[in-house]
Write a protein that holds these residues in place. Structure first.
Motif, PDB file in Angstrom:
ATOM      1  N   THR A 183       0.594  -1.135  -0.104  1.00 16.80           N
ATOM      2  CA  THR A 183      -0.007   0.400  -0.312  1.00 16.80           C
ATOM      3  C   THR A 183       0.770   1.009  -0.285  1.00 16.80           C
ATOM      4  O   THR A 183       0.331   2.731   0.030  1.00 16.80           O
ATOM      5  N   THR A 184       1.881   1.082  -0.272  1.00 10.17           N
ATOM      6  CA  THR A 184       2.990   1.569  -0.359  1.00 10.17           C
ATOM      7  C   THR A 184       2.938   2.709  -1.462  1.00 10.17           C
ATOM      8  O   THR A 184       2.012   2.656  -2.611  1.00 10.17           O
ATOM      9  N   ALA A 185       2.394   4.364  -1.001  1.00  9.70           N
ATOM     10  CA  ALA A 185       1.884   5.397  -2.319  1.00  9.70           C
ATOM     11  C   ALA A 185       2.870   5.461  -3.914  1.00  9.70           C
ATOM     12  O   ALA A 185       4.301   5.139  -3.749  1.00  9.70           O
ATOM     13  N   PRO A 186       2.978   4.954  -4.560  1.00  9.32           N
ATOM     14  CA  PRO A 186       3.188   5.165  -5.984  1.00  9.32           C
ATOM     15  C   PRO A 186       4.177   5.989  -6.604  1.00  9.32           C
ATOM     16  O   PRO A 186       3.695   7.074  -5.822  1.00  9.32           O
ATOM     17  N   ASN A 223      -6.757 -14.629  -3.167  1.00  9.11           N
ATOM     18  CA  ASN A 223      -6.287 -14.726  -2.297  1.00  9.11           C
ATOM     19  C   ASN A 223      -5.568 -13.965  -1.198  1.00  9.11           C
ATOM     20  O   ASN A 223      -4.932 -15.144  -0.832  1.00  9.11           O
ATOM     21  N   THR A 224      -5.547 -12.662  -0.879  1.00  6.10           N
ATOM     22  CA  THR A 224      -4.754 -12.611   0.154  1.00  6.10           C
ATOM     23  C   THR A 224      -5.172 -11.116   0.417  1.00  6.10           C
ATOM     24  O   THR A 224      -6.017 -10.456   0.356  1.00  6.10           O
ATOM     25  N   THR A 225      -4.370 -10.311   1.346  1.00  2.00           N
ATOM     26  CA  THR A 225      -5.080  -9.195   1.224  1.00  2.00           C
ATOM     27  C   THR A 225      -4.161  -7.827   0.315  1.00  2.00           C
ATOM     28  O   THR A 225      -2.958  -8.256   0.074  1.00  2.00           O
ATOM     29  N   LEU A 226      -5.292  -7.583  -0.606  1.00  2.00           N
ATOM     30  CA  LEU A 226      -4.666  -6.568  -1.557  1.00  2.00           C
ATOM     31  C   LEU A 226      -4.666  -4.928  -1.389  1.00  2.00           C
ATOM     32  O   LEU A 226      -5.960  -4.735  -0.744  1.00  2.00           O
ATOM     33  N   GLY A 227      -3.338  -4.534  -1.821  1.00  2.00           N
ATOM     34  CA  GLY A 227      -3.301  -3.422  -2.136  1.00  2.00           C
ATOM     35  C   GLY A 227      -2.973  -2.577  -2.288  1.00  2.00           C
ATOM     36  O   GLY A 227      -3.104  -0.947  -2.922  1.00  2.00           O
ATOM     37  N   GLU A 228      -2.708  -3.303  -4.049  1.00  2.00           N
ATOM     38  CA  GLU A 228      -2.084  -2.730  -5.759  1.00  2.00           C
ATOM     39  C   GLU A 228      -2.280  -3.144  -6.606  1.00  2.00           C
ATOM     40  O   GLU A 228      -2.978  -4.011  -6.200  1.00  2.00           O
ATOM     41  N   CYS A 229      -2.394  -2.621  -7.819  1.00  2.00           N
ATOM     42  CA  CYS A 229      -2.632  -2.936  -8.769  1.00  2.00           C
ATOM     43  C   CYS A 229      -1.619  -1.999 -10.040  1.00  2.00           C
ATOM     44  O   CYS A 229      -1.240  -1.387  -9.799  1.00  2.00           O
ATOM     45  N   GLY A 230      -1.420  -2.748 -10.931  1.00  2.00           N
ATOM     46  CA  GLY A 230      -0.581  -2.558 -11.938  1.00  2.00           C
ATOM     47  C   GLY A 230      -0.990  -2.390 -13.526  1.00  2.00           C
ATOM     48  O   GLY A 230      -1.504  -3.527 -13.541  1.00  2.00           O
ATOM     49  N   LEU A 231      -0.537  -2.188 -14.742  1.00  2.00           N
ATOM     50  CA  LEU A 231      -1.090  -2.317 -15.742  1.00  2.00           C
ATOM     51  C   LEU A 231       0.405  -2.655 -17.071  1.00  2.00           C
ATOM     52  O   LEU A 231       0.945  -1.519 -16.390  1.00  2.00           O
ATOM     53  N   PHE A 232       1.065  -3.545 -17.322  1.00  2.00           N
ATOM     54  CA  PHE A 232       1.331  -4.091 -17.801  1.00  2.00           C
ATOM     55  C   PHE A 232       1.630  -4.248 -19.597  1.00  2.00           C
ATOM     56  O   PHE A 232       0.676  -4.558 -19.931  1.00  2.00           O
ATOM     57  N   ASN A 233       2.991  -4.641 -20.180  1.00  2.00           N
ATOM     58  CA  ASN A 233       3.488  -4.973 -21.496  1.00  2.00           C
ATOM     59  C   ASN A 233       3.278  -7.109 -22.137  1.00  2.00           C
ATOM     60  O   ASN A 233       3.572  -7.276 -23.309  1.00  2.00           O
ATOM     61  N   THR A 234       3.865  -7.692 -20.614  1.00  2.00           N
ATOM     62  CA  THR A 234       3.864  -8.600 -21.148  1.00  2.00           C
ATOM     63  C   THR A 234       3.452  -9.356 -19.489  1.00  2.00           C
ATOM     64  O   THR A 234       3.614  -8.847 -18.141  1.00  2.00           O
ATOM     65  N   HIS A 268       0.283   2.231 -12.219  1.00  2.00           N
ATOM     66  CA  HIS A 268       0.630   2.002 -10.992  1.00  2.00           C
ATOM     67  C   HIS A 268      -0.603   2.803  -9.686  1.00  2.00           C
ATOM     68  O   HIS A 268      -0.862   3.451 -10.150  1.00  2.00           O
ATOM     69  N   ALA A 269      -1.553   1.912  -9.423  1.00  2.00           N
ATOM     70  CA  ALA A 269      -2.199   2.727  -7.996  1.00  2.00           C
ATOM     71  C   ALA A 269      -2.063   1.700  -6.904  1.00  2.00           C
ATOM     72  O   ALA A 269      -2.246   0.172  -6.837  1.00  2.00           O
ATOM     73  N   THR A 270      -2.470   2.330  -5.691  1.00  2.00           N
ATOM     74  CA  THR A 270      -2.466   1.306  -4.563  1.00  2.00           C
ATOM     75  C   THR A 270      -4.206   2.255  -3.518  1.00  2.00           C
ATOM     76  O   THR A 270      -4.284   3.288  -4.661  1.00  2.00           O
ATOM     77  N   PHE A 271      -4.660   1.070  -2.920  1.00  2.00           N
ATOM     78  CA  PHE A 271      -5.963   1.211  -2.285  1.00  2.00           C
ATOM     79  C   PHE A 271      -5.728   1.047  -0.665  1.00  2.00           C
ATOM     80  O   PHE A 271      -4.496  -0.103  -0.517  1.00  2.00           O
ATOM     81  N   THR A 272      -6.328   1.482  -0.296  1.00  2.00           N
ATOM     82  CA  THR A 272      -6.150   0.915   1.280  1.00  2.00           C
ATOM     83  C   THR A 272      -6.816  -0.912   1.193  1.00  2.00           C
ATOM     84  O   THR A 272      -7.720  -0.545   0.523  1.00  2.00           O
ATOM     85  N   SER A 273      -6.844  -1.454   1.783  1.00  2.00           N
ATOM     86  CA  SER A 273      -6.213  -3.259   1.517  1.00  2.00           C
ATOM     87  C   SER A 273      -7.269  -3.246   1.531  1.00  2.00           C
ATOM     88  O   SER A 273      -8.550  -3.144   2.599  1.00  2.00           O
ATOM     89  N   PHE A 274      -8.204  -4.809   1.404  1.00  2.00           N
ATOM     90  CA  PHE A 274      -9.370  -5.106   1.255  1.00  2.00           C
ATOM     91  C   PHE A 274      -8.338  -6.964   1.350  1.00  2.00           C
ATOM     92  O   PHE A 274      -7.578  -6.937   0.448  1.00  2.00           O
ATOM     93  N   SER A 275      -9.214  -7.884   1.721  1.00  2.00           N
ATOM     94  CA  SER A 275      -8.806  -9.366   1.323  1.00  2.00           C
ATOM     95  C   SER A 275     -10.090  -9.916   0.312  1.00  2.00           C
ATOM     96  O   SER A 275     -11.038  -9.655   0.677  1.00  2.00           O
ATOM     97  N   LYS A 276      -9.322 -10.604  -0.536  1.00  2.00           N
ATOM     98  CA  LYS A 276     -10.329 -11.560  -1.364  1.00  2.00           C
ATOM     99  C   LYS A 276      -9.605 -12.589  -0.930  1.00  2.00           C
ATOM    100  O   LYS A 276      -8.541 -13.608  -0.945  1.00  2.00           O
ATOM    101  N   THR A 277     -10.860 -13.862  -0.830  1.00  2.00           N
ATOM    102  CA  THR A 277     -10.840 -14.748  -0.699  1.00  2.00           C
ATOM    103  C   THR A 277     -11.502 -15.712  -1.771  1.00  2.00           C
ATOM    104  O   THR A 277     -11.693 -14.898  -2.549  1.00  2.00           O
ATOM    105  N   THR A 278     -11.415 -17.426  -0.913  1.00  2.00           N
ATOM    106  CA  THR A 278     -12.222 -18.064  -2.175  1.00  2.00           C
ATOM    107  C   THR A 278     -13.778 -17.718  -2.178  1.00  2.00           C
ATOM    108  O   THR A 278     -14.050 -18.313  -3.409  1.00  2.00           O
TER     109      THR A 278
END
Length: 159
Positions: A69-72, A115-126, A137-147
């Motif tokens: 969740t470190t700011a981009p 499935n874990t506590t997520l806090g960031e995402c990014g868009l890539f070319n490979t 690159h974006a970060t956000f307040t973390s949340f849990s994704k489960t099965t």
């Protein structure tokens, strides 16, 4: 006419919509987040405008999620702590002729992916985590994704 009066400025902006759903498709959480278009991504875009540095086999097409969740920063080249990366499933390009022009990459993460506590995402070319160019690159307040959840991310870039 002076050089400072010629031309224009193209500013790339990004935003994303994240939706965490239950297995029946009901939205449990939805977030709208602004994104940082990083220097490496802006350089990649400029390289695509001329023939010497074009990477036609490496078009933007992968979306990654991670736990940091470190700011981009514009100097980022990777996520802080990438967990997984999936191919973009759907492209929305009907807004390329709008003002401002934009496109949207949409990706889904199934109930058995990320499935874990997520806090960031990014868009890539490979698909390769250490070989890719990151566009945004974006970060956000973390949340849990489960099965018990699926995750969809709609990533919009506009100029």
């Amino acid at each position: 006419m002076a050089n400072d009066q010629i031309g224009g400025v193209v500013v790339l902006r990004g935003s994303l919509r994240i939706a965490l759903r239950d297995l029946e498709g009901k939205i449990l959480q939805e977030r709208l987040i602004e994104n940082t278009v990083v220097t490496q991504g802006r350089s990649w875009v400029l390289g695509q405008l001329q023939t010497v540095n074009q990477l036609t086999a490496q078009a933007i097409g992968w979306l990654a999620i991670g736990t940091s969740t470190t700011a981009p920063a514009t100097s980022d080249t990777t996520l802080g702590s990438e967990i997984t990366r999936v191919a973009v499933g759907t492209w929305v390009t009907s807004t390329l002729t709008a003002n401002p022009p934009s496109w949207q990459a949409q990706a889904s993460f199934a109930s058995n992916v990320g499935n874990t506590t997520l806090g960031e995402c990014g868009l890539f070319n490979t698909s390769g985590a250490n070989l890719a160019t990151m566009l945004g690159h974006a970060t956000f307040t973390s949340f849990s994704k489960t099965t018990s959840n699926t995750l969809t991310i709609s990533y919009t870039i506009s100029a």
